[in-house]
Design an enzyme around this catalytic site. Structure first.
Site, PDB file in Angstrom:
ATOM      1  N   ILE A 174       0.876  -1.166   0.000  1.00 38.67           N
ATOM      2  CA  ILE A 174       0.000   0.000   0.000  1.00 38.67           C
ATOM      3  C   ILE A 174       0.917   1.220   0.000  1.00 38.67           C
ATOM      4  CG2 ILE A 174      -2.023  -1.070   1.068  1.00 38.67           C
ATOM      5  CD1 ILE A 174      -1.162  -0.046   3.745  1.00 38.67           C
ATOM      6  N   ASP A 175       0.399   2.338  -0.479  1.00 39.42           N
ATOM      7  CA  ASP A 175       1.218   3.533  -0.632  1.00 39.42           C
ATOM      8  C   ASP A 175       1.783   4.013   0.703  1.00 39.42           C
ATOM      9  OD1 ASP A 175       0.603   3.533  -3.331  1.00 39.42           O
ATOM     10  OD2 ASP A 175      -1.104   4.889  -3.079  1.00 39.42           O
ATOM     11  N   LYS A 176       2.858   4.769   0.634  1.00 41.93           N
ATOM     12  CA  LYS A 176       3.527   5.303   1.826  1.00 41.93           C
ATOM     13  C   LYS A 176       2.551   6.007   2.755  1.00 41.93           C
ATOM     14  CE  LYS A 176       6.966   8.765   3.233  1.00 41.93           C
ATOM     15  NZ  LYS A 176       7.951   9.783   2.772  1.00 41.93           N
TER      16      LYS A 176
END
EC number: 5.4.99.-
Length: 341
Positions: free
Chosen positions: A161-163
């Site tokens: 999942i994105d930062k």
């Protein structure tokens, strides 16, 4: 979505039937797969690259040459062609495949057993080392938590999942688990539900079925493109506000930035998204509390709230939920309070 009962014991994940060699002396795992008929006519080394994609072709070819790969019980050459339906047995020799350094970074562990780990990733933590973030990542934290993960591709990480997205992530702790979870992802058998806050007031939920690919001019972004990869996002409204909507999002596919791209495409970008959300604008009729929350919210309002999967060893369906992190919960409370003004 997968059936939430115990699966049929005869079931194979995309025709995989993976078992683990218990000999610690040889540090090896025996992986088996039945060649799908759509791979008929393909060379053995090409089929191996499809079936065991986490290993390089060089490693797979070396294992073929050393006799660690058999097809219906016989050793073949890498160039030999397959007919489909054969059983391939791969004796995957355990070795270090991750060269990142372990780092003592706290992990919020939701579940752990001998083959599986589920963590709640905080916003701001990068999942995997990349340009600009070579350390201080979830992968570095995992290597400190369990040094054995250095023998697994990407330290057992099978999805990202994105930062700046928070929430649940699954990590495999064995090759058996890694192959099982990867196949479940490919077969769309993993339950993944997100909670998000969008800009704009939605009238109803729906589905976005639009292909996603690299942006034509900005290589760091993605966009809906005709030549992109198939992507499907389902969403439903949980609460409406004057200028925002709280939604639940269900992923059918898992493309990079999928939710962010799809929501922006239908003109309901995620609140706080610096890449796809456009220029920040304070909505009208905004009270002091909400204005402060909006100005201080510096990430996309997206949380991976639910994760469900078939256990890679027992085949039992397991599911976890994790509530909104404090920053999103406070933002939601401010939105609700603003409605009551």
């Amino acid at each position: 979505m997968p059936d939430r009962q115990l699966a049929d014991p005869a079931r194979k994940l995309n025709e995989y039937n993976v078992t683990q060699n218990e000999s610690e002396e040889f540090a090896m795992e025996r992986l088996t797969a039945v060649v799908p008929y759509e791979l008929a006519g393909m060379r053995l080394d090409q089929a191996l690259a499809e079936l065991f994609a986490d290993y390089s072709r060089t490693r797979l070819q070396a294992w073929v040459k050393s006799g660690r790969v058999t097809v219906n019980g016989r050793a073949l050459k890498a160039k030999d062609k397959l007919e489909g339906g054969e059983e391939i047995v791969l004796e995957a020799e355990e070795e270090v495949v991750v060269d990142s350094e372990p780092q003592d970074i706290p992990l919020d562990i939701v579940y752990e057993d001998e083959s599986l780990l589920v963590v709640n990733k905080p916003a701001g933590l990068v999942v995997h080392p990349a340009a600009g973030n070579w350390d201080g990542t979830l992968l570095n934290a995992l290597l400190h938590h369990d040094p054995h993960l250095e023998t697994l591709p990407r330290a057992g990480i099978v999805h990202r999942i994105d930062k700046e997205t928070s929430g649940l992530l699954m990590i495999a702790k064995t090759l058996q688990a890694h192959n099982s979870l990867t196949q479940q992802l490919q077969e769309r058998e993993i339950t993944r539900e997100y909670l998000a806050i969008t800009r704009g007031r939605m009238t109803a939920g729906g589905t976005v079925d639009e292909p996603i690919g690299r942006h034509p001019t900005d290589r760091k972004r993605y966009a809906v493109r005709e030549a992109g990869k198939h992507a499907v996002t389902h969403y439903r409204v949980l609460n409406r506000f004057a200028h925002h909507t709280f939604i639940q999002v269900m992923l059918e596919t898992g493309r990079t930035h999928q939710i962010r791209v799809h929501m922006a495409h239908i003109r309901y970008p995620l609140l706080g998204d610096p890449v796809y959300g456009g220029r920040f604008q304070m909505p009208p009729d905004c009270g002091e509390r909400l204005e402060a929350e909006l100005r201080n919210f510096k990430r996309q309002a997206l949380h991976a709230a639910k994760l469900g999967l078939l256990h890679p060893v027992t085949d039992e369906y397991l599911e976890w939920e994790h509530p909104l992190p404090e920053d999103m919960a406070h933002l939601l409370e401010a939105l609700e309070a603003n409605e009551r003004r």
